[in-house]
Scaffold this motif. Structure first.
Motif, PDB file in Angstrom:
ATOM      1  N   VAL A  77      93.098  28.849 -25.698  1.00  0.00           N
ATOM      2  CA  VAL A  77      92.924  28.974 -24.436  1.00  0.00           C
ATOM      3  C   VAL A  77      91.223  29.385 -24.284  1.00  0.00           C
ATOM      4  O   VAL A  77      90.638  28.848 -23.468  1.00  0.00           O
ATOM      5  CB  VAL A  77      93.728  30.070 -23.677  1.00  0.00           C
ATOM      6  N   ARG A  78      90.977  30.275 -25.075  1.00  0.00           N
ATOM      7  CA  ARG A  78      89.372  30.690 -25.198  1.00  0.00           C
ATOM      8  C   ARG A  78      88.539  29.563 -25.505  1.00  0.00           C
ATOM      9  O   ARG A  78      87.607  29.287 -24.734  1.00  0.00           O
ATOM     10  CB  ARG A  78      89.072  31.833 -26.362  1.00  0.00           C
ATOM     11  N   GLU A  79      88.909  28.480 -26.326  1.00  0.00           N
ATOM     12  CA  GLU A  79      88.084  27.253 -26.590  1.00  0.00           C
ATOM     13  C   GLU A  79      88.001  26.689 -25.261  1.00  0.00           C
ATOM     14  O   GLU A  79      86.874  26.112 -25.125  1.00  0.00           O
ATOM     15  CB  GLU A  79      88.455  26.643 -27.656  1.00  0.00           C
ATOM     16  N   LYS A  80      88.891  26.364 -24.859  1.00  0.00           N
ATOM     17  CA  LYS A  80      88.943  25.688 -23.453  1.00  0.00           C
ATOM     18  C   LYS A  80      88.225  26.256 -22.317  1.00  0.00           C
ATOM     19  O   LYS A  80      87.513  25.694 -21.603  1.00  0.00           O
ATOM     20  CB  LYS A  80      90.312  25.152 -22.954  1.00  0.00           C
ATOM     21  N   ALA A  81      88.461  27.434 -22.150  1.00  0.00           N
ATOM     22  CA  ALA A  81      87.702  28.442 -21.267  1.00  0.00           C
ATOM     23  C   ALA A  81      86.275  28.258 -21.487  1.00  0.00           C
ATOM     24  O   ALA A  81      85.444  28.190 -20.283  1.00  0.00           O
ATOM     25  CB  ALA A  81      88.193  29.841 -21.255  1.00  0.00           C
ATOM     26  N   ILE A  82      85.854  28.347 -22.686  1.00  0.00           N
ATOM     27  CA  ILE A  82      84.351  28.129 -23.208  1.00  0.00           C
ATOM     28  C   ILE A  82      83.713  27.006 -22.417  1.00  0.00           C
ATOM     29  O   ILE A  82      82.884  26.749 -21.798  1.00  0.00           O
ATOM     30  CB  ILE A  82      84.213  28.399 -24.446  1.00  0.00           C
ATOM     31  N   GLU A  83      84.578  25.690 -22.901  1.00  0.00           N
ATOM     32  CA  GLU A  83      83.920  24.531 -22.587  1.00  0.00           C
ATOM     33  C   GLU A  83      84.007  24.377 -21.002  1.00  0.00           C
ATOM     34  O   GLU A  83      83.001  23.890 -20.532  1.00  0.00           O
ATOM     35  CB  GLU A  83      85.393  23.473 -23.063  1.00  0.00           C
ATOM     36  N   ILE A  84      85.100  24.705 -20.209  1.00  0.00           N
ATOM     37  CA  ILE A  84      84.958  24.813 -18.879  1.00  0.00           C
ATOM     38  C   ILE A  84      83.770  25.494 -18.137  1.00  0.00           C
ATOM     39  O   ILE A  84      83.001  25.020 -17.282  1.00  0.00           O
ATOM     40  CB  ILE A  84      86.315  25.152 -18.231  1.00  0.00           C
ATOM     41  N   ALA A  85      83.797  26.790 -18.797  1.00  0.00           N
ATOM     42  CA  ALA A  85      82.752  27.760 -18.292  1.00  0.00           C
ATOM     43  C   ALA A  85      81.377  27.175 -18.634  1.00  0.00           C
ATOM     44  O   ALA A  85      80.380  27.074 -17.622  1.00  0.00           O
ATOM     45  CB  ALA A  85      82.931  29.276 -18.717  1.00  0.00           C
ATOM     46  N   ASN A  86      81.151  26.514 -19.534  1.00  0.00           N
ATOM     47  CA  ASN A  86      79.684  25.973 -19.939  1.00  0.00           C
ATOM     48  C   ASN A  86      79.612  24.790 -19.205  1.00  0.00           C
ATOM     49  O   ASN A  86      78.287  24.565 -18.626  1.00  0.00           O
ATOM     50  CB  ASN A  86      79.549  25.492 -21.485  1.00  0.00           C
ATOM     51  N   ALA A  87      80.589  23.977 -18.691  1.00  0.00           N
ATOM     52  CA  ALA A  87      80.129  22.743 -17.651  1.00  0.00           C
ATOM     53  C   ALA A  87      79.688  23.186 -16.354  1.00  0.00           C
ATOM     54  O   ALA A  87      78.904  22.797 -15.760  1.00  0.00           O
ATOM     55  CB  ALA A  87      81.587  22.219 -17.689  1.00  0.00           C
ATOM     56  N   LEU A  88      80.581  24.638 -15.840  1.00  0.00           N
ATOM     57  CA  LEU A  88      80.279  25.098 -14.747  1.00  0.00           C
ATOM     58  C   LEU A  88      78.701  25.750 -14.554  1.00  0.00           C
ATOM     59  O   LEU A  88      78.095  25.721 -13.497  1.00  0.00           O
ATOM     60  CB  LEU A  88      81.347  26.256 -14.216  1.00  0.00           C
ATOM     61  N   GLU A 113      77.068  33.038 -13.845  1.00  0.00           N
ATOM     62  CA  GLU A 113      77.995  33.388 -15.084  1.00  0.00           C
ATOM     63  C   GLU A 113      79.492  33.906 -14.547  1.00  0.00           C
ATOM     64  O   GLU A 113      80.529  33.570 -15.107  1.00  0.00           O
ATOM     65  CB  GLU A 113      77.321  34.325 -15.822  1.00  0.00           C
ATOM     66  N   GLY A 114      79.306  34.836 -13.663  1.00  0.00           N
ATOM     67  CA  GLY A 114      80.856  35.488 -13.363  1.00  0.00           C
ATOM     68  C   GLY A 114      81.788  34.504 -12.542  1.00  0.00           C
ATOM     69  O   GLY A 114      82.904  34.520 -13.053  1.00  0.00           O
ATOM     70  N   LYS A 115      81.257  33.613 -11.805  1.00  0.00           N
ATOM     71  CA  LYS A 115      82.233  32.574 -11.229  1.00  0.00           C
ATOM     72  C   LYS A 115      82.626  31.504 -12.387  1.00  0.00           C
ATOM     73  O   LYS A 115      83.878  31.261 -12.436  1.00  0.00           O
ATOM     74  CB  LYS A 115      81.420  31.824 -10.158  1.00  0.00           C
ATOM     75  N   ALA A 116      81.791  31.434 -13.229  1.00  0.00           N
ATOM     76  CA  ALA A 116      81.836  30.386 -14.435  1.00  0.00           C
ATOM     77  C   ALA A 116      83.158  30.892 -15.142  1.00  0.00           C
ATOM     78  O   ALA A 116      83.993  30.013 -15.787  1.00  0.00           O
ATOM     79  CB  ALA A 116      80.687  29.975 -15.122  1.00  0.00           C
ATOM     80  N   ILE A 117      82.835  32.153 -15.750  1.00  0.00           N
ATOM     81  CA  ILE A 117      83.895  32.630 -16.672  1.00  0.00           C
ATOM     82  C   ILE A 117      85.355  32.790 -15.961  1.00  0.00           C
ATOM     83  O   ILE A 117      86.407  32.286 -16.574  1.00  0.00           O
ATOM     84  CB  ILE A 117      83.395  34.163 -16.985  1.00  0.00           C
ATOM     85  N   ALA A 118      85.368  33.383 -14.597  1.00  0.00           N
ATOM     86  CA  ALA A 118      86.727  33.320 -14.050  1.00  0.00           C
ATOM     87  C   ALA A 118      87.282  31.983 -14.003  1.00  0.00           C
ATOM     88  O   ALA A 118      88.486  31.909 -14.124  1.00  0.00           O
ATOM     89  CB  ALA A 118      86.465  34.130 -12.571  1.00  0.00           C
ATOM     90  N   ILE A 119      86.611  30.963 -13.551  1.00  0.00           N
ATOM     91  CA  ILE A 119      87.158  29.617 -13.217  1.00  0.00           C
ATOM     92  C   ILE A 119      87.504  28.943 -14.581  1.00  0.00           C
ATOM     93  O   ILE A 119      88.407  28.629 -14.856  1.00  0.00           O
ATOM     94  CB  ILE A 119      86.184  28.917 -12.459  1.00  0.00           C
ATOM     95  N   GLY A 120      86.844  29.378 -15.624  1.00  0.00           N
ATOM     96  CA  GLY A 120      87.038  28.762 -17.029  1.00  0.00           C
ATOM     97  C   GLY A 120      88.251  29.385 -17.438  1.00  0.00           C
ATOM     98  O   GLY A 120      89.146  28.566 -18.039  1.00  0.00           O
ATOM     99  N   ILE A 121      88.462  30.857 -17.454  1.00  0.00           N
ATOM    100  CA  ILE A 121      89.742  31.148 -17.927  1.00  0.00           C
ATOM    101  C   ILE A 121      90.969  30.676 -17.178  1.00  0.00           C
ATOM    102  O   ILE A 121      91.753  30.319 -17.727  1.00  0.00           O
ATOM    103  CB  ILE A 121      89.684  32.878 -17.724  1.00  0.00           C
ATOM    104  N   ASP A 122      90.842  30.848 -15.590  1.00  0.00           N
ATOM    105  CA  ASP A 122      91.928  30.428 -14.934  1.00  0.00           C
ATOM    106  C   ASP A 122      92.274  28.936 -15.324  1.00  0.00           C
ATOM    107  O   ASP A 122      93.310  28.710 -15.489  1.00  0.00           O
ATOM    108  CB  ASP A 122      91.655  30.611 -13.471  1.00  0.00           C
ATOM    109  N   LYS A 123      91.324  28.132 -15.150  1.00  0.00           N
ATOM    110  CA  LYS A 123      91.367  26.668 -15.354  1.00  0.00           C
ATOM    111  C   LYS A 123      92.095  26.262 -16.887  1.00  0.00           C
ATOM    112  O   LYS A 123      92.757  25.373 -17.113  1.00  0.00           O
ATOM    113  CB  LYS A 123      90.285  25.725 -15.240  1.00  0.00           C
TER     114      LYS A 123
END
Length: 58
Positions: free
Chosen positions: A19-30, A37-47
């Motif tokens: 999950v963390r690997e995917k969250a990092i990928e999504i957050a970096n894209a955001l 950063e705060g929004k990218a982290i929250a959305i990345g984890i959720d998605k």
């Protein structure tokens, strides 16, 4: 600054590694799209949780 599997936000430290690997990928894209950063982290984890739940282990 983009995150990596070795350097990621503290809020991701207790996530399952998959999950963390995917969250990092999504957050970096955001971040690249201009989100803060705060929004990218929250959305990345959720998605990432949603993605792993729907797609299982690959």
């Amino acid at each position: 600054m983009p995150w990596s599997k070795d350097d990621y936000p503290a809020s991701m430290k207790n996530l399952d590694p998959e999950v963390r690997e995917k969250a990092i990928e999504i957050a970096n894209a955001l971040l690249e799209d201009g989100n803060d950063e705060g929004k990218a982290i929250a959305i990345g984890i959720d998605k990432a949780r949603e993605y792993i739940h729907n797609h299982g282990k690959e």
